[in-house]
Design a protein around this motif. Structure first.
Motif, mmCIF file in Angstrom:
data_model
loop_
_atom_site.group_PDB
_atom_site.id
_atom_site.type_symbol
_atom_site.label_atom_id
_atom_site.label_comp_id
_atom_site.label_asym_id
_atom_site.label_seq_id
_atom_site.Cartn_x
_atom_site.Cartn_y
_atom_site.Cartn_z
ATOM 1 N N TRP A 252 -26.018 -13.014 17.185
ATOM 2 C CA TRP A 252 -25.542 -12.691 15.977
ATOM 3 C C TRP A 252 -25.383 -10.895 15.863
ATOM 4 O O TRP A 252 -24.420 -10.511 15.588
ATOM 5 N N THR A 253 -26.427 -10.242 16.256
ATOM 6 C CA THR A 253 -26.310 -8.859 16.469
ATOM 7 C C THR A 253 -25.419 -8.397 17.433
ATOM 8 O O THR A 253 -24.770 -7.525 17.104
ATOM 9 N N GLU A 254 -25.250 -8.815 18.712
ATOM 10 C CA GLU A 254 -24.468 -8.741 19.697
ATOM 11 C C GLU A 254 -23.073 -8.817 19.447
ATOM 12 O O GLU A 254 -22.047 -8.036 19.603
ATOM 13 N N LEU A 255 -22.708 -9.897 18.589
ATOM 14 C CA LEU A 255 -21.389 -9.975 17.861
ATOM 15 C C LEU A 255 -20.994 -8.483 17.069
ATOM 16 O O LEU A 255 -19.769 -8.277 17.178
ATOM 17 N N PHE A 256 -21.824 -8.049 16.281
ATOM 18 C CA PHE A 256 -21.523 -6.900 15.601
ATOM 19 C C PHE A 256 -21.407 -5.897 16.449
ATOM 20 O O PHE A 256 -20.552 -5.144 16.273
ATOM 21 N N HIS A 257 -22.191 -5.846 17.619
ATOM 22 C CA HIS A 257 -22.233 -4.524 18.414
ATOM 23 C C HIS A 257 -20.877 -4.544 19.237
ATOM 24 O O HIS A 257 -20.368 -3.459 19.690
ATOM 25 N N SER A 258 -20.424 -5.740 19.447
ATOM 26 C CA SER A 258 -18.987 -6.059 20.464
ATOM 27 C C SER A 258 -17.904 -5.646 19.290
ATOM 28 O O SER A 258 -16.726 -5.469 19.817
ATOM 29 N N HIS A 259 -18.140 -5.741 18.056
ATOM 30 C CA HIS A 259 -17.104 -5.611 16.918
ATOM 31 C C HIS A 259 -17.701 -4.308 15.844
ATOM 32 O O HIS A 259 -17.813 -4.751 14.971
#
Length: 513
Positions: A252-259
């Motif tokens: 979930w958080t990595e999804l935000f860090h990649s976008h």
């Protein structure tokens, strides 16, 4: 004590910043006729009030009782319009809605080409920012215009719009099903807490798989992947698979860090993801990663680029302080954590209008546990009473149950034995009523009930017996949830070894490193 009168308009007025009030006055003053308007007079009265007082409004003589309802409704609408125009509240969603409104006006005036140009730009912006619901609305309006006005700009325009509508619609359906599933699982967790036996595990698992939509993961965008991770996260929490909780909250958080642009557009979802990642690390007792993640969260929200609003500020307070306290639990530094209590109580007062009572009660429970670990049992009891005496609140049943168990232990430790028998009976009745009586709780109640018949020189041996009985449940898939709320084993070890609870927990923390 008289109950404070609540009023939505009053709450909205009181939430306004100085700049928002100034803009509103400029907004309504753009036409001289508004300067003495009754709704502006009402605004001035509400602005000065500390609590909503309808009698004071009517006493002013400007507004009659028959007029008040309509004037309040008009003022409420004007405030929202003014806030919508405020640059601090502008974002992609509002901009897209505005562009759709402009295009609709142009369409109704017969200016089809102008309308289509606005729609095309808005559609591209919507798709770039994963705003697929409004993208679908835009495409539908494009179809309406194209069916009435032949642009001849693209020969296969009808086919293109049909394909776009189909693709966006399919993703919207998937996102809707995943968001529904996530919300339903969250609702079950709030009401019931973790699964308690094999039967509940099977029901939840069947419920989850029956409602999981079919999809090709390669076709999913940011929004669909976000809801997918949320659904798996809540399923993992319910069945107490905390390793999977860590896995899906990290995704979930990595999804935000990649976008990173999505953090600005969806700051609440980003904060929630970091909150659940920290919670999972707390449950699997990974102190190193917990500290690292907490530092990342503090740095992110302190950044000038991180969005600011009343709602976001209250969530930042809630998540940061909840996990600052959790870190003290993990490290066994209860006394060092006590200065946080004042800050938490001040934060609750500041954000009371934007934090639901359920989360306030969770903070009270954490404060109670801090005091218990620090050996200040009377203060622990004081905060537990805030939860136990709250008869109207609908909150997690397991939190209500363990508040009562900790209350029993704190009364014993505080030497208030004269209350113990009565408390044991009421707690036992409550647990049976909640259908939440399990082996750990049964053993605890049996032990506390029998304390009066045990001679002082036998106490250590009895503590050891209870420790041995409870230790076998530490890794039980259903009984272990008891230890998530209350570290009974460390309490027992402190009585067996003569060490304090902080010393016991600090020793365990060092062993994990």
């Amino acid at each position: 004590m008289p109950k404070t009168q609540k009023d939505n308009l009053f709450d909205l007025v009181k939430s306004l910043s100085k700049s928002e009030k100034r803009q509103f006055k400029l907004y309504v003053g753009r036409l001289g006729v508004n300067e003495d308007a009754k709704f502006m007079r009402l605004f001035q009265i509400l602005e000065k009030q500390t609590t909503y007082n309808e009698a004071q409004i009517l006493k002013s003589g400007t507004i009659t009782k028959n007029q008040l309802s309509n004037i309040k409704a008009h003022l409420y609408k004007q405030l929202l319009v003014s806030l919508r125009l405020n640059p601090s509240h502008q974002n992609v969603r509002i901009h897209l809605r505005e562009q759709l409104d402009f295009a609709t006006i142009l369409y109704h005036k017969g200016l089809y080409n102008q309308s289509l140009k606005i729609l095309d730009r808005a559609k591209n912006l919507a798709l770039q920012n994963e705003e697929k619901n409004i993208a679908y609305e835009i495409i539908e309006l494009e179809k309406v215009i194209e069916s009435q006005y032949i642009t001849r700009s693209i020969s296969n325009r009808a086919d293109q719009l049909t394909i776009e509508a189909r693709d966006v619609s399919q993703l919207n359906v998937i996102a809707s099903k995943l968001s529904n599933l996530s919300l339903q699982l969250y609702g079950i967790f709030l009401k019931k807490g973790y699964v308690k036996n094999d039967e509940e595990y099977k029901i939840i698992t069947q419920y989850f798989h029956d409602r999981m939509p079919k999809f090709d993961v390669e076709q999913l965008g940011f929004r669909e992947k976000l809801w997918l991770n949320k659904a798996y996260l809540w399923y993992s929490f319910l069945i107490q698979d905390f390793r999977s909780c860590y896995k899906y909250s990290l995704k979930w958080t990595e999804l935000f860090h990649s976008h990173p642009e999505m953090i600005t557009l969806n700051p609440v979802f980003y904060l929630r993801g970091m909150q659940y990642l920290l919670e999972a690390l707390f449950y699997i007792k990974d102190i190193g990663r917990f500290k690292e993640t907490l530092e990342k969260l503090e740095m992110a929200v302190a950044s000038d680029s991180f969005p600011k609003s009343e709602n976001i500020e209250s969530l930042i307070f809630l998540h940061l302080y909840s996990h600052k306290i959790n870190l003290h639990f993990m490290e066994g530094k209860f006394e060092e954590g006590l200065p946080l209590v004042k800050e938490v109580l001040e934060g609750i007062d500041e954000h009371r209008d934007t934090i639901d009572e359920h989360h306030i009660m969770i903070l009270y429970y954490k404060i109670a546990c801090l005091y218990f670990g620090a050996g200040r049992n009377k203060m622990c009891i004081e905060y537990l009473q805030k939860i136990i005496c709250n008869k109207s609140l609908q909150m997690r049943e397991d939190l209500l149950c363990f508040s009562r168990i900790l209350n029993l232990v704190a009364h014993y430790e505080a030497g208030e034995d004269y209350h113990l028998e009565r408390l044991i009976k009421s707690t036992y009745k409550f647990l049976i009523k909640m259908e939440d009586l399990y082996q750990v709780q049964k053993e605890m109640i049996r032990f506390l009930r029998g304390l009066g018949d045990i001679y002082p020189h036998q106490l250590k041996n009895e503590f050891q017996k209870l420790y041995d009985q409870l230790k076998q449940y530490e890794d039980d898939p259903y009984e272990r949830r008891s230890f998530l709320y209350l570290d009974i084993l460390s309490w027992l070890e402190s009585h067996i070894t003569g060490k304090s609870i902080p010393e016991i927990i600090q020793g365990k923390a060092m062993a994990v490193k």
